[in-house]
Scaffold this motif. Structure first.
Motif, PDB file in Angstrom:
ATOM      1  N   ASP A 173       0.798  -1.216   0.186  1.00  0.00           N
ATOM      2  CA  ASP A 173      -0.007  -0.067  -0.068  1.00  0.00           C
ATOM      3  C   ASP A 173       0.940   1.290  -0.046  1.00  0.00           C
ATOM      4  N   ASP A 174       2.186   1.123   0.584  1.00  0.00           N
ATOM      5  CA  ASP A 174       3.006   2.465   0.354  1.00  0.00           C
ATOM      6  C   ASP A 174       3.388   2.596  -0.774  1.00  0.00           C
ATOM      7  N   ALA A 175       3.569   1.605  -1.498  1.00  0.00           N
ATOM      8  CA  ALA A 175       4.115   1.628  -2.879  1.00  0.00           C
ATOM      9  C   ALA A 175       3.074   2.331  -3.772  1.00  0.00           C
ATOM     10  N   ILE A 176       1.850   2.607  -3.266  1.00  0.00           N
ATOM     11  CA  ILE A 176       0.824   3.372  -4.203  1.00  0.00           C
ATOM     12  C   ILE A 176       0.596   4.628  -3.810  1.00  0.00           C
ATOM     13  N   ALA A 177       0.710   5.653  -4.444  1.00  0.00           N
ATOM     14  CA  ALA A 177       0.372   7.055  -4.212  1.00  0.00           C
ATOM     15  C   ALA A 177      -0.931   6.970  -3.608  1.00  0.00           C
ATOM     16  N   GLN A 178      -1.213   8.079  -2.779  1.00  0.00           N
ATOM     17  CA  GLN A 178      -2.773   8.253  -2.209  1.00  0.00           C
ATOM     18  C   GLN A 178      -3.615   9.048  -3.494  1.00  0.00           C
ATOM     19  N   ASP A 179      -2.724   9.488  -4.468  1.00  0.00           N
ATOM     20  CA  ASP A 179      -3.747  10.250  -5.393  1.00  0.00           C
ATOM     21  C   ASP A 179      -3.847   9.476  -6.721  1.00  0.00           C
ATOM     22  N   ASN A 180      -3.210   8.295  -6.472  1.00  0.00           N
ATOM     23  CA  ASN A 180      -3.116   7.271  -7.734  1.00  0.00           C
ATOM     24  C   ASN A 180      -4.667   6.948  -8.151  1.00  0.00           C
ATOM     25  N   GLU A 181      -5.100   7.132  -9.431  1.00  0.00           N
ATOM     26  CA  GLU A 181      -6.482   6.624  -9.726  1.00  0.00           C
ATOM     27  C   GLU A 181      -6.965   5.264  -9.388  1.00  0.00           C
ATOM     28  N   ILE A 182      -5.831   4.635  -9.273  1.00  0.00           N
ATOM     29  CA  ILE A 182      -6.162   3.051  -9.043  1.00  0.00           C
ATOM     30  C   ILE A 182      -7.117   2.940  -7.677  1.00  0.00           C
ATOM     31  N   ARG A 183      -6.872   3.738  -6.867  1.00  0.00           N
ATOM     32  CA  ARG A 183      -7.512   3.830  -5.731  1.00  0.00           C
ATOM     33  C   ARG A 183      -9.137   4.200  -6.171  1.00  0.00           C
ATOM     34  N   LEU A 184      -9.119   5.017  -6.933  1.00  0.00           N
ATOM     35  CA  LEU A 184     -10.697   5.262  -7.471  1.00  0.00           C
ATOM     36  C   LEU A 184     -11.635   4.317  -7.987  1.00  0.00           C
ATOM     37  N   ILE A 185     -10.551   3.496  -8.749  1.00  0.00           N
ATOM     38  CA  ILE A 185     -11.304   2.170  -9.534  1.00  0.00           C
ATOM     39  C   ILE A 185     -11.583   1.289  -8.173  1.00  0.00           C
ATOM     40  N   ASP A 186     -10.830   0.828  -7.150  1.00  0.00           N
ATOM     41  CA  ASP A 186     -10.977   0.321  -6.196  1.00  0.00           C
ATOM     42  C   ASP A 186     -12.290   0.521  -5.537  1.00  0.00           C
ATOM     43  N   LEU A 187     -12.342   1.888  -5.090  1.00  0.00           N
ATOM     44  CA  LEU A 187     -13.464   2.416  -4.379  1.00  0.00           C
ATOM     45  C   LEU A 187     -14.871   2.236  -5.171  1.00  0.00           C
ATOM     46  N   PHE A 188     -14.694   2.473  -6.361  1.00  0.00           N
ATOM     47  CA  PHE A 188     -15.815   2.443  -7.367  1.00  0.00           C
ATOM     48  C   PHE A 188     -16.430   1.260  -7.234  1.00  0.00           C
ATOM     49  N   VAL A 189     -15.855   0.233  -7.865  1.00  0.00           N
ATOM     50  CA  VAL A 189     -16.077  -1.190  -7.443  1.00  0.00           C
ATOM     51  C   VAL A 189     -16.725  -1.730  -6.259  1.00  0.00           C
ATOM     52  N   ASP A 190     -16.026  -0.959  -5.299  1.00  0.00           N
ATOM     53  CA  ASP A 190     -16.450  -1.645  -3.946  1.00  0.00           C
ATOM     54  C   ASP A 190     -17.877  -0.924  -3.514  1.00  0.00           C
ATOM     55  N   SER A 191     -18.171   0.132  -4.090  1.00  0.00           N
ATOM     56  CA  SER A 191     -19.339   0.857  -4.024  1.00  0.00           C
ATOM     57  C   SER A 191     -20.614   0.397  -4.722  1.00  0.00           C
ATOM     58  N   LEU A 192     -20.441  -0.653  -5.707  1.00  0.00           N
ATOM     59  CA  LEU A 192     -21.448  -1.416  -6.226  1.00  0.00           C
ATOM     60  C   LEU A 192     -22.119  -2.568  -5.791  1.00  0.00           C
ATOM     61  N   LYS A 193     -23.369  -2.776  -5.926  1.00  0.00           N
ATOM     62  CA  LYS A 193     -23.944  -4.161  -5.216  1.00  0.00           C
ATOM     63  C   LYS A 193     -24.005  -4.906  -6.498  1.00  0.00           C
TER      64      LYS A 193
END
Length: 521
Positions: free
Chosen positions: A20-40
């Protein structure tokens, strides 16, 4: 000379660090992760019921994250995605070290076309929540994406007839040659082998012809059976699929798509109906090019209550003197008659005549006058020996209303190309997605196109919305659905069901994103 040196590969870090430390906090991959987790995803139609025996299956959310990341980074091949799972640190973080097999990856895409379409709807809903969808002006058009089927493996009746004629000519030559060969046994065997080969080919083409006669299809594609040879541009044809899209004008975000193997002439009405459902109202203007200029589609739009601006195609046939073209004949709605440039009146007997255009039939009224035969301008007006005949379609009033709207809103219509071509430019030119990745059936092609438009919409959202605000919203949404899942699971566990599979029907798949709001400063 001094150079910048890297870190010694064999040196242990002083402080242990996580992936997790190797991935920057502003990396858009975190948005992909959150987007899919937000779906039922269970409500979207993805499969969650797997047999307990054997190796456990991968969770649909992990494979969906993999595909969204891949399409956003111009990677669609299942083998490429499998390879990247081993070496791409962003994917290692996103999938938590999982490395699905390429067959598993490919099967997920081809088996979930409807569920992927619902994920696309979720991206539209997300854009709508952040007010990126205007809903007042949309543009419709289509683009052609090449199928996994060569022109050689596409057959129509004329092509089949040419192949059979060629084979018959060759068989005749071989039979004559075989009759002449009496002593050379080796040469006879070679000729007999050629005759057998061509006879097998002929039976194959006869089989294709029988299929066309029995089913009524116009073409047969052997590799991808639903694909068709379609004109793309400047009389260049490709075996392809037609992708119909509806794009909102505010930020050029597609709100709908549909993969077909037909041309544009009958596509507008269905796309408008779907757009009305998606936007929730009919108070919008839709602009289309001249390929959609069809009377029955104007009637469909009128019944939906949607105003359309469709480009007017050129006149298909001119009079000997263009001053006598149909457009210069004035229609009198009260008297149901036409006045020609020579000031003669053309009347109708009131009967409707059926005119066939392809598979569709349009009703027409005929207008003519006996004055034509004695008119001095006869040769300038028509080549018909019986005089000038004007056909008026049952949709003529609606076609005229469209002409008036175009004249009054021409600047609005001029925006069409800038609106609807924007996604195509990104997808085909920038991302190089000019062909369909999947093979066999239009449903699998729809899954590929659905992922393309999911990626495009997310790219637009990531570019337009502040990442911190988007993260906050998706976290709240993921927490909201996660809490609901936990409560339902606990409640469900209190009861015993003989049938472990739910028997209730699935209802609306749209995410209710607009009911959750964030408090911002």
């Amino acid at each position: 000379m001094k150079f910048i040196n890297g870190t010694n590969r064999n040196q242990l870090p002083l402080f242990a660090s996580s992936i997790d430390d190797a991935i920057a906090q502003d990396n858009e991959i975190r948005l992909i992760d959150l987007f899919v987790d937000s779906l039922k995803l269970a409500d979207f139609g993805f499969t969650f019921d797997f047999v307990e025996n054997g190796r456990p299956a991968y969770h649909p959310s992990d494979l969906l994250k993999l595909f969204i990341y891949g399409y956003l980074n111009r990677m669609r091949s299942s083998r490429t995605l499998e390879k990247e799972c081993n070496r791409n640190i962003e994917l290692i973080w996103l999938l938590k070290g999982l490395v699905p097999d390429h067959n598993t990856i490919a099967n997920f895409r081809k088996n979930n076309p409807k569920a992927i379409a619902r994920v696309f709807r979720a991206t539209v809903k997300l854009a709508s929540h952040f007010e990126l969808i205007g809903g007042s002006l949309v543009a419709g058009d289509s683009t052609k994406l090449r199928a996994q089927n060569s022109k050689k493996n596409n057959f129509n009746p004329n092509k089949i007839e040419r192949h059979i004629a060629y084979i018959d000519a060759r068989l005749q030559e071989y039979n004559l040659a075989l009759a002449k060969e009496e002593d050379d046994v080796l040469e006879k065997q070679i000729i007999e082998k050629k005759i057998k080969k061509h006879s097998i080919q002929k039976q194959k083409y006869i089989g294709y012809q029988n299929t066309i006669d029995a089913t009524g299809v116009t073409q047969i594609s052997t590799s991808d059976p639903d694909s068709r040879q379609i004109m793309t541009r400047n009389n260049i044809s490709e075996v392809a699929y037609t992708v119909q899209t509806t794009v909102d004008a505010l930020h050029n975000i597609p709100i709908d798509f549909k993969v077909t193997n037909e041309n544009d002439s009958k596509a507008m009405g269905g796309m408008l109906r779907r757009s009305k459902t998606i936007l929730g109202h009919a108070n919008f203007i839709a602009v289309y090019d001249k390929g959609y200029h069809t009377g029955s589609e104007f009637d469909y739009a009128n019944r939906l209550g949607v105003d359309v601006l469709v480009a007017i195609p050129g006149v298909s046939a001119h009079a000997p003197d263009t001053a006598f073209d149909v457009e210069y004949f004035k229609y009198n709605k009260t008297a149901h008659s036409y006045t020609c440039p020579a000031q003669e009146t053309l009347t109708t007997n009131g009967n409707w005549y059926a005119k066939k255009n392809g598979k569709s039939i349009t009703k027409m009224k005929h207008y003519k006058t006996n004055a034509c035969l004695n008119c001095k301008l006869f040769t300038k007006c028509t080549k018909n020996a019986k005089g000038r005949l004007i056909e008026r379609s049952q949709y003529a009033d609606l076609i005229y209303q469209n002409k008036v709207r175009i004249e009054n809103n021409y600047e609005t219509y001029r925006r069409r190309q800038a609106i609807v071509e924007h996604p195509y430019g990104v997808i085909k030119r920038q991302w190089d997605f000019y062909y369909i990745m999947t093979k066999k059936t239009i449903k699998r092609a729809s899954a590929d196109v659905g992922l393309i438009f999911c990626a495009y919409n997310l790219r637009r959202i990531f570019n337009l919305i502040d990442h911190s605000l988007l993260k906050q919203y998706l976290k709240v949404l993921a927490l909201y659905f996660g809490t609901l899942r936990a409560i339902f699971k606990a409640f469900y566990g209190l009861f015993y069901f003989d049938n472990p599979k739910p028997t209730f029907p699935r209802k609306n798949f749209n995410c209710s994103l607009n009911h959750i709001y964030l408090l911002t400063d």
